[in-house]
Design a protein around this motif. Structure first.
Motif, PDB file in Angstrom:
ATOM      1  N   ILE A  59       0.847  -1.198   0.000  1.00 30.91           N
ATOM      2  CA  ILE A  59       0.000   0.000   0.000  1.00 30.91           C
ATOM      3  C   ILE A  59       0.885   1.252   0.000  1.00 30.91           C
ATOM      4  N   GLN A  60       1.973   1.237   0.772  1.00 29.57           N
ATOM      5  CA  GLN A  60       2.906   2.370   0.778  1.00 29.57           C
ATOM      6  C   GLN A  60       3.570   2.547  -0.580  1.00 29.57           C
ATOM      7  N   ALA A  61       3.938   1.443  -1.217  1.00 31.15           N
ATOM      8  CA  ALA A  61       4.624   1.500  -2.510  1.00 31.15           C
ATOM      9  C   ALA A  61       3.719   2.035  -3.617  1.00 31.15           C
ATOM     10  N   THR A  62       2.418   1.823  -3.495  1.00 27.78           N
ATOM     11  CA  THR A  62       1.490   2.309  -4.520  1.00 27.78           C
ATOM     12  C   THR A  62       0.922   3.682  -4.195  1.00 27.78           C
ATOM     13  N   GLU A  63       1.441   4.317  -3.167  1.00 31.05           N
ATOM     14  CA  GLU A  63       0.961   5.646  -2.805  1.00 31.05           C
ATOM     15  C   GLU A  63       1.190   6.611  -3.967  1.00 31.05           C
ATOM     16  N   GLY A  64       0.155   7.322  -4.339  1.00 32.32           N
ATOM     17  CA  GLY A  64       0.239   8.248  -5.459  1.00 32.32           C
ATOM     18  C   GLY A  64      -0.177   7.637  -6.785  1.00 32.32           C
ATOM     19  N   ILE A  65      -0.384   6.329  -6.824  1.00 33.54           N
ATOM     20  CA  ILE A  65      -0.832   5.645  -8.036  1.00 33.54           C
ATOM     21  C   ILE A  65      -2.317   5.339  -7.864  1.00 33.54           C
ATOM     22  N   PRO A  66      -3.157   5.737  -8.814  1.00 28.43           N
ATOM     23  CA  PRO A  66      -4.586   5.425  -8.678  1.00 28.43           C
ATOM     24  C   PRO A  66      -4.830   3.910  -8.689  1.00 28.43           C
ATOM     25  N   ILE A  67      -5.630   3.442  -7.747  1.00 31.56           N
ATOM     26  CA  ILE A  67      -5.907   2.017  -7.585  1.00 31.56           C
ATOM     27  C   ILE A  67      -7.296   1.712  -8.140  1.00 31.56           C
ATOM     28  N   GLU A  68      -7.387   0.645  -8.922  1.00 28.60           N
ATOM     29  CA  GLU A  68      -8.674   0.210  -9.467  1.00 28.60           C
ATOM     30  C   GLU A  68      -9.284  -0.889  -8.599  1.00 28.60           C
ATOM     31  N   VAL A  69      -8.461  -1.868  -8.183  1.00 22.52           N
ATOM     32  CA  VAL A  69      -8.925  -2.985  -7.356  1.00 22.52           C
ATOM     33  C   VAL A  69      -7.954  -3.152  -6.190  1.00 22.52           C
ATOM     34  N   LYS A  70      -8.506  -3.155  -4.983  1.00 22.71           N
ATOM     35  CA  LYS A  70      -7.699  -3.427  -3.788  1.00 22.71           C
ATOM     36  C   LYS A  70      -8.442  -4.474  -2.984  1.00 22.71           C
ATOM     37  N   ASP A  71      -8.089  -5.747  -3.198  1.00 25.81           N
ATOM     38  CA  ASP A  71      -8.775  -6.870  -2.569  1.00 25.81           C
ATOM     39  C   ASP A  71      -7.800  -7.545  -1.592  1.00 25.81           C
ATOM     40  N   HIS A  72      -7.810  -7.067  -0.365  1.00 27.42           N
ATOM     41  CA  HIS A  72      -6.896  -7.584   0.651  1.00 27.42           C
ATOM     42  C   HIS A  72      -7.180  -9.055   0.964  1.00 27.42           C
ATOM     43  N   GLU A  73      -8.446  -9.438   0.960  1.00 29.26           N
ATOM     44  CA  GLU A  73      -8.833 -10.806   1.292  1.00 29.26           C
ATOM     45  C   GLU A  73      -8.244 -11.824   0.309  1.00 29.26           C
ATOM     46  N   ASN A  74      -8.255 -11.489  -0.980  1.00 28.82           N
ATOM     47  CA  ASN A  74      -7.708 -12.389  -2.001  1.00 28.82           C
ATOM     48  C   ASN A  74      -6.273 -12.052  -2.379  1.00 28.82           C
ATOM     49  N   VAL A  76      -5.028  -9.311  -4.015  1.00 24.85           N
ATOM     50  CA  VAL A  76      -4.889  -8.775  -5.367  1.00 24.85           C
ATOM     51  C   VAL A  76      -5.014  -7.265  -5.332  1.00 24.85           C
ATOM     52  N   LEU A  77      -4.083  -6.598  -6.010  1.00 22.76           N
ATOM     53  CA  LEU A  77      -4.131  -5.154  -6.157  1.00 22.76           C
ATOM     54  C   LEU A  77      -3.871  -4.836  -7.630  1.00 22.76           C
ATOM     55  N   ARG A  78      -4.760  -4.035  -8.238  1.00 23.35           N
ATOM     56  CA  ARG A  78      -4.584  -3.645  -9.638  1.00 23.35           C
ATOM     57  C   ARG A  78      -4.701  -2.131  -9.738  1.00 23.35           C
ATOM     58  N   THR A  79      -3.734  -1.523 -10.384  1.00 23.01           N
ATOM     59  CA  THR A  79      -3.742  -0.073 -10.542  1.00 23.01           C
ATOM     60  C   THR A  79      -4.542   0.309 -11.782  1.00 23.01           C
ATOM     61  N   LYS A  80      -4.892   1.580 -11.848  1.00 22.26           N
ATOM     62  CA  LYS A  80      -5.508   2.101 -13.071  1.00 22.26           C
ATOM     63  C   LYS A  80      -4.412   2.338 -14.096  1.00 22.26           C
ATOM     64  N   TRP A  81      -4.795   2.585 -15.334  1.00 18.93           N
ATOM     65  CA  TRP A  81      -3.820   2.823 -16.397  1.00 18.93           C
ATOM     66  C   TRP A  81      -3.091   4.139 -16.148  1.00 18.93           C
ATOM     67  N   GLY A  82      -1.769   4.087 -16.236  1.00 19.62           N
ATOM     68  CA  GLY A  82      -0.936   5.283 -16.172  1.00 19.62           C
ATOM     69  C   GLY A  82      -0.409   5.567 -17.571  1.00 19.62           C
ATOM     70  N   LYS A  83      -0.559   6.808 -18.055  1.00 21.00           N
ATOM     71  CA  LYS A  83      -0.176   7.134 -19.422  1.00 21.00           C
ATOM     72  C   LYS A  83       1.112   7.943 -19.451  1.00 21.00           C
TER      73      LYS A  83
END
Length: 161
Positions: A59-74, A76-83
């Motif tokens: 979570i600290q490493a993805t700070e500043g990156i928009p997150i699309e999916v953050k599923d702590h239970e499974n 899985v973390l997926r970020t939004k598209w960065g252009k």
């Protein structure tokens, strides 16, 4: 044998060959189909920390990156598209066009026997500066740089905690 055409056996042989060729084409599909590679490179590592510590570092490493999916239970973390702009693809010296590039990260975290396994995948797509390709994103295989940089950032955070 008929003087005007093929014999019955010759006709059957040709029709059988055509039928086999047709079924082969239908069953193998088109060579440019989308059933091929997923076009993702995976970079992974094991950490000697519990899953909660690694998840918090993630979570600290993805700070500043928009997150699309953050599923702590499974896990899985997926970020939004960065252009951005491609550093490797250009249209040449005279046209001076730059290709657009975008990527997103898919990160999986699983706990395994006193260790935590982290897998980082990047989906990378490019878009040409002109022509018909300027209207669609094309998936390309990642060279692994984005994944390794992110994993290094995660390792630094986990190492400093």
């Amino acid at each position: 044998m008929d003087k005007k055409g093929l014999s019955y056996a010759g006709y059957i042989a040709i029709m059988t060959s055509l039928t086999i060729a047709l079924f082969t084409i239908i069953l193998t599909g088109c060579a440019t189909g989308s059933r091929g590679h997923r076009n993702m490179t995976s970079v992974s590592d094991y950490f000697d920390k519990d899953i909660e510590t690694v998840w918090n570092a993630l979570i600290q490493a993805t700070e500043g990156i928009p997150i699309e999916v953050k599923d702590h239970e499974n896990g899985v973390l997926r970020t939004k598209w960065g252009k951005g702009w491609s550093k490797t693809k250009t249209t040449g010296l005279f046209l001076e066009g730059q290709w657009q590039e975008r990527y997103r990260l898919i990160i999986r975290v699983t706990g395994e026997q006193n260790k935590t396994y982290v897998s980082v995948n990047a989906q990378v797509e490019t878009k040409a500066p002109g022509g018909s390709q300027a209207y669609r994103w094309t998936r390309v295989v990642s060279d692994g740089t984005i994944e390794r940089e992110f994993l290094k950032k995660l390792e630094d955070i986990i190492g400093s905690s």
